[in-house]
Scaffold this motif. Structure first.
Motif, PDB file in Angstrom:
ATOM      1  N   THR A  41      -6.067   3.169   6.212  1.00  0.00           N
ATOM      2  CA  THR A  41      -5.030   3.603   5.266  1.00  0.00           C
ATOM      3  C   THR A  41      -4.102   4.652   5.849  1.00  0.00           C
ATOM      4  OG1 THR A  41      -6.259   5.450   4.306  1.00  0.00           O
ATOM      5  CG2 THR A  41      -6.699   3.276   3.382  1.00  0.00           C
ATOM      6  N   GLY A  42      -4.435   5.200   7.005  1.00  0.00           N
ATOM      7  CA  GLY A  42      -3.574   6.219   7.600  1.00  0.00           C
ATOM      8  C   GLY A  42      -3.943   7.629   7.182  1.00  0.00           C
ATOM      9  N   SER A  43      -4.884   7.766   6.238  1.00  0.00           N
ATOM     10  CA  SER A  43      -5.266   9.115   5.816  1.00  0.00           C
ATOM     11  C   SER A  43      -6.710   9.143   5.346  1.00  0.00           C
ATOM     12  CB  SER A  43      -4.361   9.592   4.678  1.00  0.00           C
ATOM     13  OG  SER A  43      -4.891  10.781   4.132  1.00  0.00           O
ATOM     14  N   ALA A  44      -7.443  10.148   5.813  1.00  0.00           N
ATOM     15  CA  ALA A  44      -8.846  10.286   5.400  1.00  0.00           C
ATOM     16  C   ALA A  44      -8.959  11.118   4.128  1.00  0.00           C
ATOM     17  CB  ALA A  44      -9.644  10.956   6.519  1.00  0.00           C
ATOM     18  N   GLU A  45      -7.895  11.843   3.770  1.00  0.00           N
ATOM     19  CA  GLU A  45      -7.994  12.863   2.712  1.00  0.00           C
ATOM     20  C   GLU A  45      -8.478  12.310   1.357  1.00  0.00           C
ATOM     21  OE1 GLU A  45      -8.607  16.386   2.008  1.00  0.00           O
ATOM     22  OE2 GLU A  45      -7.805  15.930   3.975  1.00  0.00           O
ATOM     23  N   PRO A  46      -7.863  11.229   0.812  1.00  0.00           N
ATOM     24  CA  PRO A  46      -8.323  10.753  -0.497  1.00  0.00           C
ATOM     25  C   PRO A  46      -9.799  10.350  -0.469  1.00  0.00           C
ATOM     26  CG  PRO A  46      -6.284   9.645   0.135  1.00  0.00           C
ATOM     27  CD  PRO A  46      -6.748  10.410   1.324  1.00  0.00           C
ATOM     28  N   TYR A  47     -10.257   9.850   0.681  1.00  0.00           N
ATOM     29  CA  TYR A  47     -11.640   9.378   0.760  1.00  0.00           C
ATOM     30  C   TYR A  47     -12.615  10.527   0.890  1.00  0.00           C
ATOM     31  CZ  TYR A  47      -9.576   4.951   0.542  1.00  0.00           C
ATOM     32  OH  TYR A  47      -8.868   3.894   0.068  1.00  0.00           O
ATOM     33  N   ALA A 106       0.843  -1.190   0.000  1.00  0.00           N
ATOM     34  CA  ALA A 106       0.000   0.000   0.000  1.00  0.00           C
ATOM     35  C   ALA A 106       0.878   1.240   0.000  1.00  0.00           C
ATOM     36  CB  ALA A 106      -0.868  -0.007   1.239  1.00  0.00           C
ATOM     37  N   SER A 107       0.627   2.153  -0.912  1.00  0.00           N
ATOM     38  CA  SER A 107       1.378   3.397  -0.889  1.00  0.00           C
ATOM     39  C   SER A 107       0.534   4.442  -0.178  1.00  0.00           C
ATOM     40  CB  SER A 107       1.694   3.856  -2.311  1.00  0.00           C
ATOM     41  OG  SER A 107       0.532   3.858  -3.074  1.00  0.00           O
ATOM     42  N   ARG A 108       1.029   4.879   0.943  1.00  0.00           N
ATOM     43  CA  ARG A 108       0.264   5.831   1.728  1.00  0.00           C
ATOM     44  C   ARG A 108       0.471   7.241   1.211  1.00  0.00           C
ATOM     45  NH1 ARG A 108      -0.482   3.864   7.704  1.00  0.00           N
ATOM     46  NH2 ARG A 108      -0.643   1.681   7.238  1.00  0.00           N
ATOM     47  N   PRO A 109      -0.548   8.098   1.338  1.00  0.00           N
ATOM     48  CA  PRO A 109      -0.373   9.475   0.880  1.00  0.00           C
ATOM     49  C   PRO A 109       0.682  10.189   1.728  1.00  0.00           C
ATOM     50  CG  PRO A 109      -2.518   9.146   1.938  1.00  0.00           C
ATOM     51  CD  PRO A 109      -1.854   7.813   1.873  1.00  0.00           C
ATOM     52  N   SER A 110       1.421  11.057   1.066  1.00  0.00           N
ATOM     53  CA  SER A 110       2.464  11.780   1.787  1.00  0.00           C
ATOM     54  C   SER A 110       1.855  12.701   2.836  1.00  0.00           C
ATOM     55  CB  SER A 110       3.268  12.616   0.783  1.00  0.00           C
ATOM     56  OG  SER A 110       3.995  13.584   1.474  1.00  0.00           O
ATOM     57  N   ILE A 165      -6.618  13.840  -9.306  1.00  0.00           N
ATOM     58  CA  ILE A 165      -7.325  12.552  -9.241  1.00  0.00           C
ATOM     59  C   ILE A 165      -6.308  11.410  -9.245  1.00  0.00           C
ATOM     60  CG2 ILE A 165      -8.924  11.013 -10.504  1.00  0.00           C
ATOM     61  CD1 ILE A 165     -10.478  13.410  -9.807  1.00  0.00           C
ATOM     62  N   ASN A 166      -5.317  11.535 -10.125  1.00  0.00           N
ATOM     63  CA  ASN A 166      -4.326  10.462 -10.225  1.00  0.00           C
ATOM     64  C   ASN A 166      -3.578  10.279  -8.903  1.00  0.00           C
ATOM     65  OD1 ASN A 166      -5.161  10.323 -12.841  1.00  0.00           O
ATOM     66  ND2 ASN A 166      -3.318  11.231 -13.739  1.00  0.00           N
ATOM     67  N   ARG A 167      -3.334  11.402  -8.207  1.00  0.00           N
ATOM     68  CA  ARG A 167      -2.672  11.295  -6.902  1.00  0.00           C
ATOM     69  C   ARG A 167      -3.548  10.567  -5.896  1.00  0.00           C
ATOM     70  NH1 ARG A 167       0.423  16.735  -5.270  1.00  0.00           N
ATOM     71  NH2 ARG A 167      -0.184  15.893  -3.264  1.00  0.00           N
ATOM     72  N   VAL A 168      -4.865  10.843  -5.961  1.00  0.00           N
ATOM     73  CA  VAL A 168      -5.789  10.152  -5.051  1.00  0.00           C
ATOM     74  C   VAL A 168      -5.675   8.649  -5.267  1.00  0.00           C
ATOM     75  CG1 VAL A 168      -8.234   9.658  -4.589  1.00  0.00           C
ATOM     76  CG2 VAL A 168      -7.466  12.030  -4.800  1.00  0.00           C
ATOM     77  N   PHE A 169      -5.754   8.200  -6.531  1.00  0.00           N
ATOM     78  CA  PHE A 169      -5.789   6.757  -6.782  1.00  0.00           C
ATOM     79  C   PHE A 169      -4.413   6.113  -6.612  1.00  0.00           C
ATOM     80  CE2 PHE A 169      -9.896   7.985  -8.495  1.00  0.00           C
ATOM     81  CZ  PHE A 169     -10.688   7.071  -7.812  1.00  0.00           C
ATOM     82  N   SER A 170      -3.344   6.864  -6.873  1.00  0.00           N
ATOM     83  CA  SER A 170      -2.015   6.292  -6.586  1.00  0.00           C
ATOM     84  C   SER A 170      -1.882   6.078  -5.083  1.00  0.00           C
ATOM     85  CB  SER A 170      -0.904   7.230  -7.059  1.00  0.00           C
ATOM     86  OG  SER A 170      -0.969   7.363  -8.449  1.00  0.00           O
ATOM     87  N   ALA A 171      -2.447   7.009  -4.298  1.00  0.00           N
ATOM     88  CA  ALA A 171      -2.340   6.904  -2.834  1.00  0.00           C
ATOM     89  C   ALA A 171      -3.142   5.731  -2.291  1.00  0.00           C
ATOM     90  CB  ALA A 171      -2.819   8.208  -2.188  1.00  0.00           C
ATOM     91  N   VAL A 172      -4.285   5.424  -2.916  1.00  0.00           N
ATOM     92  CA  VAL A 172      -5.155   4.396  -2.321  1.00  0.00           C
ATOM     93  C   VAL A 172      -5.019   3.026  -2.992  1.00  0.00           C
ATOM     94  CG1 VAL A 172      -6.867   6.157  -1.652  1.00  0.00           C
ATOM     95  CG2 VAL A 172      -7.226   4.853  -3.767  1.00  0.00           C
TER      96      VAL A 172
END
Ligand SMILES: C[S@@+](CC[C@H](N)C(=O)[O-])C[C@H]1O[C@@H](n2cnc3c(N)ncnc32)[C@H](O)[C@@H]1O
Length: 281
Positions: free
Chosen positions: A229-235, A3-7, A52-59
């Protein structure tokens, strides 16, 4: 794939950076750029796809788990329903489908399992991290022989005109910047007599269920995401983008305006999601 977590180091959320970019343009008297919604924020249209691409790369690594947690497994039933609606042939007759915004491959997996040996699928997604998981899942299921993958934008698909019997897109179209361009592409790549099917979150039409759904979306999902996932932001983006998407009737009209015939829809779970169907005739 891990899993790649968002920075967590990003000094400013992307949507705020875009607000700043727009404000700078106004100060410099530069022409106002076309804007588009990114969740609840307005951002320059040309910046949106990158966000958008950053969101999906993160999740990507946790996408399937989060889908189950967020929907309580309902997304599986809705995808089963999508494939039951498509009803792929079980005979050896060739039948080619393209699944756009294919992500981790849930729809083509079901399609190839339900269909006969003549069924083949092209998985197309703009995000290599999501598509890599889809490719692996198809290989693990022994379905690779009848599946191909292509990195591509739904707004300009890397395939010739009139090449598919069916076009599917599940929980993908609300992520594109230009819905009309995406529908025009769907129309272009379908053969005459080909079918368009879209599964997407929609407007819940059942009183009380809509209030419950809002509570789940804005109070529960961000917490689940934080835990898983450690982050609520992408969701947060995913939840907000659902509310920005046109309702059932408006979207059915947009499909008709793209040149499709017999544009209809069917609500799932009171309209939390809907399947839109249309034909290229
Ligand atoms: C919510 S996921 C859906 C994945 C899969 N269809 C499913 O139902 O589980 C949305 C997908 O849309 C893809 N996507 C976003 N913008 C896109 C675009 N312009 N063209 C193609 N794919 C796009 C993302 O990379 C992501 O994989």
């Amino acid at each position: 794939m891990g899993a790649s977590r968002p920075s967590r180091r990003s000094p400013m959320p992307s949507s705020r950076r875009c607000d700043t970019l727009m404000a700078m343009r106004r100060v410099n008297n530069e022409p106002e750029a076309e804007t588009a919604s990114f969740g609840s924020a307005q951002v320059p249209a040309e910046a949106r796809q990158g966000l958008i691409n950053r969101v999906f790369s993160a999740v990507a690594g946790r996408y399937d788990l989060m889908n189950d947690l967020m929907s309580g497994g309902l997304h599986r039933l809705w995808k089963d329903e999508l494939i039951a609606t498509l009803n792929p042939p079980v005979s050896p007759r060739p039948f080619a489908m393209i699944d756009v915004a294919a992500g981790t491959g849930d729809v083509p997996l079901r399609f190839l399992t339900a269909g006969g040996p003549g069924c083949s699928a092209l998985l197309c997604d703009i995000n290599p991290a999501m598509l890599a998981i889809g490719r692996k899942r198809l290989a693990d299921a022994g379905l690779s022989e009848r599946a191909r993958c292509a990195i591509g934008n739904a707004e300009s698909l890397p395939v010739p005109d009139r090449s598919f019997d069916a076009y599917t897109i599940a929980f993908g179209i609300r992520n594109v910047t230009h819905i009309a361009a995406t529908l025009a592409e769907a129309h272009r790549v379908l053969k005459i007599g080909g079918r368009f099917l879209c599964l997407e979150f929609s407007a819940c039409e059942v009183p009380l269920l809509d209030a419950l759904y809002d509570f789940h979306s804005f109070a529960i999902i961000p917490r689940l995401a934080e835990l898983a996932t450690g982050s609520a932001e992408p969701y947060r983006y995913l939840v907000e983008s659902i509310r920005k998407f046109p309702d059932q009737r408006r979207f059915a009209a947009m499909i008709g305006a793209a040149g499709f015939a017999r544009s209809t829809y069917r609500n799932l779970t009171g309209g939390i999601a809907a399947i839109h169907s249309a034909w290229r005739l």
